[in-house]
Design an enzyme around this catalytic site. Structure first.
Site, PDB file in Angstrom:
ATOM      1  N   HIS A  68      -4.228   0.961   0.871  1.00 59.27           N
ATOM      2  CA  HIS A  68      -2.945   1.371   1.423  1.00 59.27           C
ATOM      3  C   HIS A  68      -1.873   0.294   1.234  1.00 59.27           C
ATOM      4  O   HIS A  68      -0.681   0.559   1.426  1.00 59.27           O
ATOM      5  CB  HIS A  68      -3.106   1.693   2.909  1.00 59.27           C
ATOM      6  N   ASP A  83       0.753   4.580  -1.310  1.00 60.21           N
ATOM      7  CA  ASP A  83       1.255   5.253  -0.116  1.00 60.21           C
ATOM      8  C   ASP A  83       0.507   6.556   0.099  1.00 60.21           C
ATOM      9  O   ASP A  83      -0.119   7.103  -0.824  1.00 60.21           O
ATOM     10  CB  ASP A  83       2.753   5.523  -0.241  1.00 60.21           C
TER      11      ASP A  83
END
Length: 475
Positions: free
Chosen positions: A446, A450
């Site tokens: 992450h 995204d």
């Protein structure tokens, strides 16, 4: 030179002959003397005869001939004129000697960034015959098991081992020494030796009947020992249940490396997983319709993995962030698609790589996966086969897994998890129907990817699997 050659001559004539070949001023007189004494003609059928003759003390005469050659060119030419047949055979002796000598086998290069390994198995012992491409030992590294092979053309016999099992060895470490002279003799004798028939057993003389055993003397009644307060050896209190059996097995280097990398991924990456489900009806129908033609034309079966590899490659080109990686304070976008396929082996998990997967067709993907899978299970896969990779696919469905969150394979940024195909009730066209459904999981870093990109990537795979015709029309 000749004093050194004489010392070697008592053990191995070949060393003396090699010394002669390096002393041009001594070769002419030496061979001339040998010719005059008939030694070369005697040695023509067997080099052993030459070694025996040289070891009998005649080497001093060679030394005298060598000194005589240094007094003038005329005496050397006189000696050379006597060489005759011997001069034409000089090269024969030189090549024969070099073909049979001691050879050292060393630990080969084990791939980029791998400098050491642990000796897992030693397959040859001193006295064993070794031929070309025979495996002498196996060395386990962090990534793969390396076979130490004998690559010489001449057969040899192992004279000494310089390693032991579980020893950590470096690249270039001496593994064993071979004697090709003894090996060639054993190799030539082995096929010629006929199978010996077992000799008829000789009639044994009848054994005398054993004497009747004496009646056993009754043992005196043992005094009843006092119950000890505790077992001095184990510290266990009498009457307590015995300890349950357990075994301790040292972790292989591959297992240690896998554990280290997976834990490192958890500590470094911001791992997050997203899920989806895919209807496998279209892929199953396509496979059932074309599997026979596919097998007939390409020689391999049409499976589901090739469809997921092609769908993943397509999605990676559309969402390049999933194919990228963080390097320090930079993002490296890789403009190629090398997909790793996780394969479970008895020694641990390995991930052979499909190079340029976006440019392969279904048949090429299936053939490459079969080849890599076989090498992985046989332990013959190389480090180069597993190096690189920009994305990984792990199919836990073959073991019945319904849902999981796979861990990223560093230095990649995402991994796709496939699961078992199960018939589930689904709403299709306003009606409830049983459909073959598979759960998909995408674990991603992450820090780089995204949520929008991860969901888009996984949804794209779902769309292509549910309608493979999208690959043809590129939409």
């Amino acid at each position: 030179l000749f004093a050194s050659a004489q010392q070697w001559c008592r053990r191995q004539g070949s060393k003396m002959l090699r010394a002669l070949s390096r002393a041009p001023q001594a070769v002419g007189p030496a061979l001339g003397y040998l010719t005059a004494n008939g030694a070369l003609r005697e040695a023509e059928s067997s080099i052993t005869a030459l070694r025996t003759w040289l070891a009998s003390g005649q080497l001093q005469h060679l030394h005298g001939a060598s000194q005589a050659s240094s007094n003038g060119v005329a005496r050397q030419q006189s000696a050379s004129s006597k060489m005759g047949w011997a001069a034409t055979q000089a090269r024969w002796f030189r090549s024969t000697v070099c073909a049979h000598e001691a050879i050292d086998v060393k630990v080969p290069a084990m791939g980029e960034s791998v400098s050491e390994g642990t000796v897992a198995n030693i397959l040859k012992k001193p006295g064993d015959l070794v031929r070309e491409n025979d495996i002498i030992a196996q060395i386990e590294t962090d990534k793969v098991t390396i076979d130490v092979k004998y690559t010489g053309k001449e057969a040899g016999t192992v004279t000494a081992l310089h390693i032991k099992e579980q020893e950590v060895v470096q690249v270039g470490k001496l593994v064993c020494s071979l004697d090709t002279t003894a090996g060639a003799t054993a190799a030539a004798a082995a096929p010629a030796a006929p199978a010996a028939k077992p000799a008829a057993p000789k009639a044994e003389a009848p054994k005398a009947a054993p004497a009747a055993p004496k009646p056993p003397t009754p043992a005196p009644a043992a005094a009843k020992p006092a119950a000890p307060a505790a077992d001095a050896g184990s510290g266990r209190v009498p009457g307590a249940p015995p300890p349950k059996p357990e075994r301790r097995v040292k972790m292989t280097r591959l297992r240690q490396r896998v554990a280290e990398r997976l834990k490192g991924a958890q500590n470094t990456y911001a791992l997050l997983s997203t899920f989806n489900e895919v209807d496998m009806t279209s892929v199953i129908d396509m496979r059932n319709q074309y599997k026979d033609l596919f097998l007939e034309k390409h020689g391999v079966k049409l499976g589901f993995m090739s469809a997921f590899v092609k769908a993943s490659a397509y999605a990676l080109n559309e969402v390049p962030a999933v194919n990228a990686v963080i390097d320090g304070d930079e993002i490296v976008y890789r403009d190629y698609v090398d997909i790793s396929i996780a394969v479970a082996t008895p020694k641990g998990l390995v991930v052979p790589v499909l190079r340029s997967a976006d440019k392969l067709n279904f048949a090429q993907v299936e053939k490459t996966m079969i080849e890599m899978g076989k090498k992985a299970r046989d332990g013959t896969i190389s480090i180069d086969d597993m190096a690189g990779g920009t994305f990984t696919i792990s199919n836990g469905g073959v073991y019945g897994s319904m849902l999981s969150t796979p861990i990223i394979n560093p230095p990649q940024s995402a991994i796709l998890g496939m699961h078992a195909i199960v018939q589930r009730p689904m709403v299709v066209g306003g009606k409830i129907e049983a459909r073959p459904m598979m759960n998909l999981a995408l674990t991603y870093d992450h820090r780089l990817i995204d949520g929008r990109e991860a969901v888009t990537f996984l949804k794209r795979i779902k769309e292509i699997i549910e309608d493979p015709r999208r690959l043809l029309i590129d939409c």
